[in-house]
Design a protein around this motif. Sequence first.
Motif, PDB file in Angstrom:
ATOM      1  N   PRO A 121      29.411 -21.655  48.075  1.00  0.00           N
ATOM      2  CA  PRO A 121      29.666 -20.379  47.395  1.00  0.00           C
ATOM      3  C   PRO A 121      28.485 -19.902  46.551  1.00  0.00           C
ATOM      4  O   PRO A 121      28.208 -18.706  46.498  1.00  0.00           O
ATOM      5  N   ASP A 122      27.764 -20.842  45.898  1.00  0.00           N
ATOM      6  CA  ASP A 122      26.649 -20.440  45.047  1.00  0.00           C
ATOM      7  C   ASP A 122      25.411 -20.060  45.851  1.00  0.00           C
ATOM      8  O   ASP A 122      24.417 -19.612  45.275  1.00  0.00           O
ATOM      9  N   GLU A 123      25.449 -20.200  47.174  1.00  0.00           N
ATOM     10  CA  GLU A 123      24.329 -19.820  48.028  1.00  0.00           C
ATOM     11  C   GLU A 123      24.549 -18.478  48.717  1.00  0.00           C
ATOM     12  O   GLU A 123      23.673 -17.986  49.421  1.00  0.00           O
ATOM     13  N   LEU A 124      25.725 -17.880  48.513  1.00  0.00           N
ATOM     14  CA  LEU A 124      26.076 -16.664  49.254  1.00  0.00           C
ATOM     15  C   LEU A 124      25.163 -15.492  48.911  1.00  0.00           C
ATOM     16  O   LEU A 124      24.673 -14.793  49.804  1.00  0.00           O
ATOM     17  N   ALA A 125      24.921 -15.241  47.623  1.00  0.00           N
ATOM     18  CA  ALA A 125      24.101 -14.092  47.229  1.00  0.00           C
ATOM     19  C   ALA A 125      22.694 -14.185  47.800  1.00  0.00           C
ATOM     20  O   ALA A 125      22.141 -13.194  48.292  1.00  0.00           O
ATOM     21  N   GLU A 171      22.169 -15.395  41.230  1.00  0.00           N
ATOM     22  CA  GLU A 171      21.380 -15.738  42.408  1.00  0.00           C
ATOM     23  C   GLU A 171      20.146 -16.515  41.955  1.00  0.00           C
ATOM     24  O   GLU A 171      19.410 -16.053  41.075  1.00  0.00           O
ATOM     25  N   ALA A 172      19.946 -17.686  42.525  1.00  0.00           N
ATOM     26  CA  ALA A 172      18.840 -18.550  42.113  1.00  0.00           C
ATOM     27  C   ALA A 172      17.506 -17.830  42.242  1.00  0.00           C
ATOM     28  O   ALA A 172      17.219 -17.194  43.259  1.00  0.00           O
ATOM     29  N   GLY A 173      16.693 -17.884  41.174  1.00  0.00           N
ATOM     30  CA  GLY A 173      15.363 -17.310  41.194  1.00  0.00           C
ATOM     31  C   GLY A 173      15.300 -15.815  41.035  1.00  0.00           C
ATOM     32  O   GLY A 173      14.238 -15.211  41.247  1.00  0.00           O
ATOM     33  N   ARG A 174      16.404 -15.177  40.645  1.00  0.00           N
ATOM     34  CA  ARG A 174      16.414 -13.716  40.524  1.00  0.00           C
ATOM     35  C   ARG A 174      17.228 -13.298  39.313  1.00  0.00           C
ATOM     36  O   ARG A 174      18.324 -13.801  39.078  1.00  0.00           O
ATOM     37  N   GLU A 175      16.698 -12.352  38.535  1.00  0.00           N
ATOM     38  CA  GLU A 175      17.403 -11.805  37.387  1.00  0.00           C
ATOM     39  C   GLU A 175      18.310 -10.680  37.869  1.00  0.00           C
ATOM     40  O   GLU A 175      17.826  -9.698  38.454  1.00  0.00           O
ATOM     41  N   VAL A 176      19.620 -10.817  37.630  1.00  0.00           N
ATOM     42  CA  VAL A 176      20.557  -9.816  38.160  1.00  0.00           C
ATOM     43  C   VAL A 176      21.183  -8.945  37.079  1.00  0.00           C
ATOM     44  O   VAL A 176      21.976  -8.055  37.380  1.00  0.00           O
TER      45      VAL A 176
END
Length: 416
Positions: free
Chosen positions: A37-41, A72-77
């Motif tokens: 689930p945490d990899e979906l974005a 999302e890992a590595g991205r500011e949302v």
Amino acid sequence: MSEFTRDDRARPAHEPGAWPWREAIVDLLARTRIAHPDELAAAVNAAVAALGIVATVYLIDHEQCLLHPVPEAGREVGGPLRVDATVAGRAFMDSAARTDPAGEGGSPLWTPLVDGVERLGVIKIEARDPTLVGSAEFQQQCDMLAALLGHLVSIKARYGPHLARTRRTRRMSVGSELLWRLLPPLTFADARFTVSAILEPCYTAGGDGYDYAVDGSTAFMAICDTTGHGLRAGIGTAVALSAMRTARVDGGDLYATARAVDAAFAEQFTDARFATAVLMELDLRFGRLRYVNAGHHPPVILRDGKPVGRLDGGRRLPLGLDDPQPAVGETVLQPGDRILAYTDGVTEARDTHGELFGEPRLLDLAARHTLAGKSAPETLRRLSHAVLDHLDGPPADDATLLLAEWSVDTAAELLP
């Protein structure tokens, strides 16, 4: 050449079946088969990168007040967005794509995120070529992406806490955790029927519950309120819903379904536990509604926003109390009629002066939102917020609303 126009040169790039979008969809399916689930974005953005767009998924919280970005890992949302004060919120409320008319050239597209017609949130889509955002064909392609992503969010949410954590603003009680795992999605619709429900307080509920199911030309609906509070009440509601579903799968009618709950309570509990409830069966071809009212507030029939009748027949004792009488009420709906059912936590909510929210206020607000053209789920969202605004402090009791509509075009207002 823009990534939006890359194709096999045998078809115009503006054609709805343009290959880059198909390739992105296929890529997304491949990336998410075994994704957490945490990899979906991240999987979404990896799949659509070749299209020259960036997507941010926002999920609605259980209060239906804020839209929260999925980390999302590595991205500011960024942070959450208010439903009632943003373009994103209007896209959510109306189930329609929106852009900011006051925005500059980089204004994003906000696309509803739904699973079927269940409103999950919105997707913010930013394009490298901002002129594409206003294109009807571009919006159609984004809608296709959102339709797939809505299914993926619902499926992946079962396999880990990441998406559930995104939707919560505080810790959920054990009773509420049990209840939310049992309840069906808040909204369902087919070509002839819509049913929607909402439950407050969403983090500490226990005794209230609802259910629905469609089988051929028959729709089943139920709303119930088990005695007690917290986990104890939630366990009673869990037993009631399970007994109803078992009876339904076995082909039982309304009488058999009510008796199945009686038997289950007698088997599982030694105390005097019971649940008030209304069980309903709607013939989707002709609008004939049959129902059993087990000691509950009678649901109200709304026609053109006005109350025109109540389901006050079919009376029996609350579920869990031995009552063998086969009383079943019956009425016939007209196309466009709505049925509004509620638990006592709605009408008995009190303000700082002790004044009840009351049924007249509830029906007046329901009429206003109906006449304003609000969909069933949006009507309930606004009604539940009105109840919470009326309260003096946290709710003292669960407050559940269920709204069903019988109409040949009822689903149209829910589809993006």
